[in-house]
Design an enzyme around this catalytic site. Structure first.
Site, PDB file in Angstrom:
ATOM      1  N   GLY A   1       0.824  -1.219   0.000  1.00 18.31           N
ATOM      2  CA  GLY A   1       0.000   0.000   0.000  1.00 18.31           C
ATOM      3  C   GLY A   1       0.848   1.254   0.000  1.00 18.31           C
ATOM      4  O   GLY A   1       0.587   2.201   0.749  1.00 18.31           O
ATOM      5  N   ALA A   2       1.870   1.269  -0.877  1.00 19.00           N
ATOM      6  CA  ALA A   2       2.891   2.322  -0.777  1.00 19.00           C
ATOM      7  C   ALA A   2       2.766   3.438  -1.814  1.00 19.00           C
ATOM      8  O   ALA A   2       3.608   4.326  -1.850  1.00 19.00           O
ATOM      9  CB  ALA A   2       4.290   1.700  -0.863  1.00 19.00           C
ATOM     10  N   SER A   3       1.722   3.421  -2.628  1.00 23.44           N
ATOM     11  CA  SER A   3       1.633   4.480  -3.647  1.00 23.44           C
ATOM     12  C   SER A   3       1.428   5.851  -3.033  1.00 23.44           C
ATOM     13  O   SER A   3       1.829   6.863  -3.596  1.00 23.44           O
ATOM     14  CB  SER A   3       0.456   4.214  -4.592  1.00 23.44           C
ATOM     15  OG  SER A   3       0.700   3.061  -5.314  1.00 23.44           O
TER      16      SER A   3
ATOM     17  N   ASP B   1      -3.425  -7.018  -4.446  1.00 25.49           N
ATOM     18  CA  ASP B   1      -4.384  -6.800  -3.356  1.00 25.49           C
ATOM     19  C   ASP B   1      -3.875  -7.525  -2.107  1.00 25.49           C
ATOM     20  O   ASP B   1      -3.860  -8.759  -2.062  1.00 25.49           O
ATOM     21  CB  ASP B   1      -5.754  -7.346  -3.794  1.00 25.49           C
ATOM     22  CG  ASP B   1      -6.812  -7.193  -2.709  1.00 25.49           C
ATOM     23  OD1 ASP B   1      -6.474  -6.752  -1.583  1.00 25.49           O
ATOM     24  OD2 ASP B   1      -7.982  -7.520  -2.990  1.00 25.49           O
TER      25      ASP B   1
ATOM     26  N   ASN C   1       1.810  -2.290   5.440  1.00 24.68           N
ATOM     27  CA  ASN C   1       1.288  -0.935   5.641  1.00 24.68           C
ATOM     28  C   ASN C   1      -0.122  -0.732   5.095  1.00 24.68           C
ATOM     29  O   ASN C   1      -0.851   0.129   5.588  1.00 24.68           O
ATOM     30  CB  ASN C   1       2.255   0.059   4.973  1.00 24.68           C
ATOM     31  CG  ASN C   1       1.665   1.446   4.843  1.00 24.68           C
ATOM     32  OD1 ASN C   1       1.601   2.185   5.823  1.00 24.68           O
ATOM     33  ND2 ASN C   1       1.183   1.792   3.645  1.00 24.68           N
TER      34      ASN C   1
ATOM     35  N   TYR D   1     -12.135  -0.858  12.509  1.00 27.15           N
ATOM     36  CA  TYR D   1     -10.728  -0.461  12.347  1.00 27.15           C
ATOM     37  C   TYR D   1      -9.928  -0.769  13.618  1.00 27.15           C
ATOM     38  O   TYR D   1      -8.833  -1.338  13.561  1.00 27.15           O
ATOM     39  CB  TYR D   1     -10.699   1.035  12.022  1.00 27.15           C
ATOM     40  CG  TYR D   1      -9.345   1.625  11.717  1.00 27.15           C
ATOM     41  CD1 TYR D   1      -8.750   1.441  10.469  1.00 27.15           C
ATOM     42  CD2 TYR D   1      -8.669   2.397  12.665  1.00 27.15           C
ATOM     43  CE1 TYR D   1      -7.512   2.005  10.188  1.00 27.15           C
ATOM     44  CE2 TYR D   1      -7.439   2.967  12.389  1.00 27.15           C
ATOM     45  CZ  TYR D   1      -6.862   2.767  11.139  1.00 27.15           C
ATOM     46  OH  TYR D   1      -5.635   3.331  10.861  1.00 27.15           O
TER      47      TYR D   1
ATOM     48  N   LYS E   1      -6.728  -3.286  14.038  1.00 25.45           N
ATOM     49  CA  LYS E   1      -5.418  -2.759  14.452  1.00 25.45           C
ATOM     50  C   LYS E   1      -4.979  -3.342  15.799  1.00 25.45           C
ATOM     51  O   LYS E   1      -3.788  -3.436  16.079  1.00 25.45           O
ATOM     52  CB  LYS E   1      -5.459  -1.225  14.518  1.00 25.45           C
ATOM     53  CG  LYS E   1      -5.693  -0.565  13.154  1.00 25.45           C
ATOM     54  CD  LYS E   1      -4.584  -0.862  12.172  1.00 25.45           C
ATOM     55  CE  LYS E   1      -4.721  -0.122  10.864  1.00 25.45           C
ATOM     56  NZ  LYS E   1      -3.652  -0.461   9.906  1.00 25.45           N
TER      57      LYS E   1
END
Ligand code: NAD
Length: 248
Positions: free
Chosen positions: A13-15, A64, A91, A156, A160
């Protein structure tokens, strides 16, 4: 010499946001960078370009993180391209906020799948690589919300908090092979994720922060560098808060 010289890191998820900053800062420390995102868009292309311009090896993958099969394929592709993976940063994460009364089953399931199952997927796939080389650092992105809870974010917070239990268990399972596993619990960090929050909510949050400001992705990336590097060689199973003192 950089703290991550000669190492290869995979960041999911680094974009955008925190993941992007981790990728850039790891590269500044000499790491070769593999990264993934759910879509390979202009953000992903520009990240590849920026890291390439720093003279380091980089490749972005459309993958994904919530899919088990895609996770296995991603790890195989990265190893084929880079030869190894020394650091994995789990991430990728999303929010679908609502009070329990209005939260749908779909929003519960999606958040658990993207934020928690993804960590099982990628860690399970990467462990055989790290076990073979008897070295590795796995960093899971939690949140202060996973430690302290937050009204309107039960899905969420559960995801987490769940990954903290996972992190400590994996630290115990893999410690004897010199594989470390830690979590970072960021507070209120300015990214697209928090840009969605109403201004009054943000102001209320900032009042609860001893350092009296929101954090930047760089604040989180600095801790990720430390945990991925040999400086943290005796640190495992920990949850490091990066929250301006919001949680103590
Ligand atoms: P962001 O929304 O700016 O970026 C998240 C990235 O993950 C995006 O590029 C998105 O496309 C990608 N992504 C989403 N679903 C994915 C999937 N299934 N597979 C692969 N990639 C996927 O978010 P951010 O603020 O940079 O957050 C990064 C991480 O930090 C998340 O895990 C988030 O929960 C955590 N976090 C953020 C904050 C904050 O204040 N921003 C606080 C605590 C924790």
């Amino acid at each position: 010499m950089g703290l991550l010289e000669g190492k290869t890191a995979l960041i999911t998820g680094a974009s955008r946001g925190i993941g992007r900053e981790i990728a850039l800062k790891f590269a500044d420390q000499g790491a070769n960078i593999a990264f993934s995102d759910i879509v390979f868009d202009d953000h992903a292309k520009s990240l590849e370009q920026e890291i390439n311009d720093k003279g380091l090896k980089v490749k972005g993958f459309e993958s994904d993180a919530s899919s088990f099969a895609a996770g296995e394929a991603l790890i195989n592709d990265v190893v084929e391209e880079f030869g190894t993976i020394d650091a994995l940063v789990n991430n990728a994460g999303i929010t679908r906020d609502n009070f329990l009364m209005r939260m749908t089953e779909a929003d519960w399931d999606l958040v658990i799948k993207v934020n928690l199952k993804s960590i099982f997927n990628l860690t399970k796939a990467v462990q055989r690589i790290m076990l073979k080389q008897r070295f590795g650092s796995i960093i899971n992105m939690s949140s202060v919300v996973g430690v302290g809870g937050n009204a309107g974010q039960s899905n969420y917070a559960a995801s987490k908090a769940g990954l903290i239990g996972f992190t400590k268990s994996i630290a115990q399972e893999l410690g004897s092979r010199n594989i470390r596993c830690n979590a970072i619990a960021p507070g209120f960090i300015e990214t697209e994720m928090t840009a969605k929050l109403p201004e009054d909510v943000k102001e209320k949050w900032i009042k609860t922060i001893p350092l009296q400001r929101s954090g930047a992705p760089n604040d989180v990336a600095n801790i990720a560098i430390f945990l991925a590097s040999d400086l943290a060689g005796y640190v495992t199973g920990q949850v490091v808060s990066v929250c301006g003192g919001m949680n103590m």
